[in-house]
Design an enzyme around this catalytic site. Structure first.
Site, PDB file in Angstrom:
ATOM      1  CG  ASP A 110      -2.304   0.380   0.983  1.00 48.63           C
ATOM      2  OD1 ASP A 110      -2.513   1.500   0.461  1.00 48.63           O
ATOM      3  OD2 ASP A 110      -3.206  -0.423   1.264  1.00 48.63           O
ATOM      4  CG  ASP A 211      -4.953   5.345   0.879  1.00 44.28           C
ATOM      5  OD1 ASP A 211      -5.823   4.466   0.978  1.00 44.28           O
ATOM      6  OD2 ASP A 211      -4.984   6.402   1.541  1.00 44.28           O
ATOM      7  CD  GLU A 266      -8.969   3.967  -1.949  1.00 45.26           C
ATOM      8  OE1 GLU A 266      -9.890   3.562  -1.228  1.00 45.26           O
ATOM      9  OE2 GLU A 266      -8.204   4.886  -1.609  1.00 45.26           O
ATOM     10  CG  HIS A 339      -9.256  -1.868   4.168  1.00 42.93           C
ATOM     11  ND1 HIS A 339      -8.978  -1.899   2.815  1.00 42.93           N
ATOM     12  CD2 HIS A 339      -8.897  -0.642   4.587  1.00 42.93           C
ATOM     13  CE1 HIS A 339      -8.461  -0.735   2.450  1.00 42.93           C
ATOM     14  NE2 HIS A 339      -8.400   0.045   3.503  1.00 42.93           N
ATOM     15  CG  ASP A 340     -11.761   1.458   3.164  1.00 45.63           C
ATOM     16  OD1 ASP A 340     -11.269   1.433   4.309  1.00 45.63           O
ATOM     17  OD2 ASP A 340     -11.160   1.927   2.178  1.00 45.63           O
TER      18      ASP A 340
HETATM   19  O1  ISL Z   1     -14.633   4.270   3.502  1.00 43.48           O
HETATM   20  C1  ISL Z   1     -14.724   5.395   3.087  1.00 43.48           C
HETATM   21  C2  ISL Z   1     -15.355   6.518   3.829  1.00 43.48           C
HETATM   22  O2  ISL Z   1     -16.322   6.075   4.699  1.00 43.48           O
HETATM   23  C3  ISL Z   1     -14.137   5.719   1.814  1.00 43.48           C
HETATM   24  O3  ISL Z   1     -14.566   6.922   1.362  1.00 43.48           O
HETATM   25  C4  ISL Z   1     -12.619   5.719   2.013  1.00 43.48           C
HETATM   26  O4  ISL Z   1     -12.270   6.605   3.001  1.00 43.48           O
HETATM   27  C5  ISL Z   1     -11.921   6.126   0.769  1.00 43.48           C
HETATM   28  O5  ISL Z   1     -12.240   5.175  -0.188  1.00 43.48           O
HETATM   29  C6  ISL Z   1     -10.430   6.149   0.969  1.00 43.48           C
HETATM   30  O6  ISL Z   1      -9.949   4.959   1.529  1.00 43.48           O
HETATM   31  C7  ISL Z   1      -8.577   4.818   1.742  1.00 43.48           C
HETATM   32  O7  ISL Z   1      -7.990   5.945   2.358  1.00 43.48           O
HETATM   33  C8  ISL Z   1      -8.388   6.227   3.698  1.00 43.48           C
HETATM   34  C9  ISL Z   1      -8.379   4.983   4.605  1.00 43.48           C
HETATM   35  O8  ISL Z   1      -9.065   5.263   5.789  1.00 43.48           O
HETATM   36  C10 ISL Z   1      -9.000   3.793   3.924  1.00 43.48           C
HETATM   37  O9  ISL Z   1      -8.879   2.664   4.750  1.00 43.48           O
HETATM   38  C11 ISL Z   1      -8.315   3.617   2.613  1.00 43.48           C
HETATM   39  O10 ISL Z   1      -8.707   2.457   1.935  1.00 43.48           O
HETATM   40  C12 ISL Z   1      -7.429   7.259   4.215  1.00 43.48           C
HETATM   41  O11 ISL Z   1      -6.108   6.833   4.038  1.00 43.48           O
END
Ligand code: ISL
Ligand code: CA
Length: 562
Positions: A110, A211, A266, A339-340
């Site tokens: 990542d 990310d 992402e 994971h989100d």
């Molecule tokens: O899960 C979300 C908000 O509720 C998504 O909008 C998410 O924050 C967004 O896709 C970005 O995700 C990534 O960056 C974030 C981190 O918290 C997430 O785990 C990651 O996948 C900030 O680094």
């Protein structure tokens, strides 16, 4: 001269290992704890490499393992060159990488460079004074008549600005206040990022999942966002900034092109109309993006905690549109959970009556569509959402921040907890269930987040022992896709069944072969008017088919037509 987007053969037949691969995502905190402190770690992953290898995956994507105070579980990095103490050390990382390579599994890390932790040295320096050499590593704005600089809000609720006493300014944080956004306008920042990328690539890693890479270039006018126009979606508000492609092309020139690697960006806010600008084979930026078309399908203008109803028809349409948009010029990535989000089976399938059937159906979708498929840890055994009861059960900063604001606004806390127990990110973060021992064998101590109490039935050991398990079906699908490159590179056409909208069917073909996938996304049997070939399907999630045109609930079939 024809414009690149009028030349379909640019992508066509360009075979690449990352198109033929299957990705497996590990969220290290929750995968396997090896020392009883309740937190997953690198040694835990090392122990499970044979399991990953038996599953047949090609690429392991590790969520962040760098030094971090864990305000957002590692997505807030305080040192890019060190391993998080709880996870292990660099020697264990090197061991893991070597072991994976022995098993012919590539490792993708990542890359979190939209922001750093507030504990990162750069930020510690930057916040001290305006003439500190690191000050310009971050994004600062003066107060506007004693108020916030603008109406920008954080993804995790509240404003995207935090006051810094020492310099009498605000700094920007699109995520938590402990995740300060880096200033990509500053060439020194970009060079630091490239240097760090080379450090990991020179160790031999095989690529990056980047990310929120769609957010790195900011609108420097700092004008207010029109939140209505973007339907409340921060991704849409901040993504695709003026210099994002320039930055990615520079990164490609300086770093990426010198290695045989895979990159996935992402991309919240990357819509159909933007995707090829990132992944078009002629662009020299990224190989793939993770788009959110289906993943945000139930987010309302207020975000995930006030979810909306979604329709299967929209879900199908999104898959079809993305396939068409990327099919010729770029390359799609396929995933149903990470994971989100809540567990994919609970979200898109039926996690009670048809748990096995629907988990297999969803896998069939992933592995027979065009694109590179990804599995999120635990989905291969059909893990489900965890029955969280009270706010103390949750760990995610996104959930906890929104709860705080919800309660402060005088709204009913029970309602919030009930909703979070359905849509929250923590569902994906409860421990992977390995066997029927306490906490699913994840740890010998107290897990950092509760284990799903259904571990006595749903766990890897039980799945290994059951020939009809979801796990064995995944193995079969992965093998099948490897044997039939048509499922990787072949053309796609969605077939319409006039009778019912619960069916998603498509064919895949090239010169060598042709396949038909038929999926019944419903709890009821359906008589379909599609033309089925004679003979048995090559793959299915039901033991016998009594009547060719009759699809059982959540039935999935893959036929080889020629
Ligand atoms: O899960 C979300 C908000 O509720 C998504 O909008 C998410 O924050 C967004 O896709 C970005 O995700 C990534 O960056 C974030 C981190 O918290 C997430 O785990 C990651 O996948 C900030 O680094
Ligand atoms: Ca541990």
């Amino acid at each position: 001269m024809a414009k690149p987007d009028q030349i379909p053969y640019i992508r066509r037949m360009k075979n690449q290992w990352w198109k033929e691969s299957v990705i497996y995502q590990i969220y290290p905190r929750s995968f396997k704890d090896s020392n009883g402190d309740g937190v997953g770690d690198l040694n835990g992953i090392i122990q499970k490499v044979p399991y990953l290898s038996n599953l047949g995956i090609d690429i392991l994507w590790l969520s962040p393992i760098y030094q971090s105070p864990n305000d957002d579980n590692g997505y807030d990095i305080s040192d890019y060159y060190r391993i998080m103490t709880e996870f292990g050390d660099m020697a264990q990382f090197d061991e893991l990488l070597a072991l994976l390579h022995q098993h012919k599994i590539r490792l993708v890390m990542d890359l979190v460079v939209n922001h750093t932790s507030d504990e990162h040295q750069w930020f510690q320096q930057a916040r001290q004074s305006k003439d500190n050499p690191f000050h310009d590593y971050y994004i600062w704005q003066e107060a506007l008549q004693g108020q916030l600089p603008n109406n920008w809000k954080s993804f995790f609720s509240g404003p995207a600005w935090e006051w810094n006493e020492a310099t009498q300014e605000y700094y920007l944080h699109l995520f938590t206040r402990r995740q300060a956004d880096l200033n990509w306008e500053n060439p020194a920042v970009r060079q630091e990022v490239y240097k760090m990328m080379r450090f990991w690539l020179d160790k031999g890693i095989d690529g990056f999942r980047m990310d929120v890479i769609s957010l790195i270039s900011k609108d420097l006018s700092f004008a207010d966002k029109d939140w209505q126009a973007v339907a409340g979606d921060p991704g849409a508000a901040y993504a695709n900034g003026p210099r994002v492609h320039e930055f990615l092309q520079e990164m490609h020139r300086e770093v990426l092109q010198h290695y045989d690697i895979m990159t996935i960006g992402e991309g919240p806010g990357i819509g159909l109309e933007h995707a090829n600008d990132y992944v078009g084979a002629d662009r020299h930026e990224l190989n793939m993006v993770f788009h959110f078309g289906h993943m945000f399908i139930d987010f309302s203008e207020e975000g995930r905690f006030i979810p909306m109803k979604w329709s299967r028809r929209d879900f199908f349409r999104i898959f079809e549109e993305w396939d068409q948009a990327l099919g010729e010029r770029g390359w799609n990535s396929l995933y149903l959970g990470n994971h989100d989000f809540p567990r994919m089976l609970s979200r898109w399938g039926n996690d009670t009556t048809y748990r096995k059937e629907s988990a297999k159906l969803l896998a069939t979708l992933l592995f027979t569509l065009r694109g590179t498929p990804g599995i999120y840890q635990g989905d291969e055994i059909g893990m489900t959402n965890t029955p969280f009861q009270k706010i103390e059960d949750f760990r995610d900063v996104d959930t906890l921040n929104h709860y705080r604001d919800w309660v402060a606004a005088g709204k009913d806390p029970e309602t919030f907890v009930r909703t979070a127990a359905w849509v929250g990110r923590d569902h994906a973060r409860t421990p992977v269930l390995w066997d029927a021992s306490p906490n699913g064998g994840f740890t010998e101590g107290e897990p950092w987040i509760m284990a799903n109490p259904n571990y006595p039935e749903i766990n890897v050991e039980a799945a290994e022992a059951d020939p009809d398990s979801i796990l064995h079906y995944y193995r079969k699908l992965i093998r099948y896709r490897k044997e039939h490159k048509t499922l990787v590179y072949g053309e796609t056409e969605v077939l319409r069944d006039a009778a019912d909208t619960a069916i998603y069917a498509f064919r895949r073909w090239d010169k060598q072969a042709e396949f038909l996938t038929v999926l019944n996304f419903g709890n009821d049997p359906i008589s379909s008017d599609l033309a089925f070939p004679a003979g048995a399907p090559a793959l299915t999630n039901y033991p016998n088919i009594s009547q060719t045109n009759l699809l059982s609930p959540w039935e999935a079939r893959v036929y080889q037509i020629r």
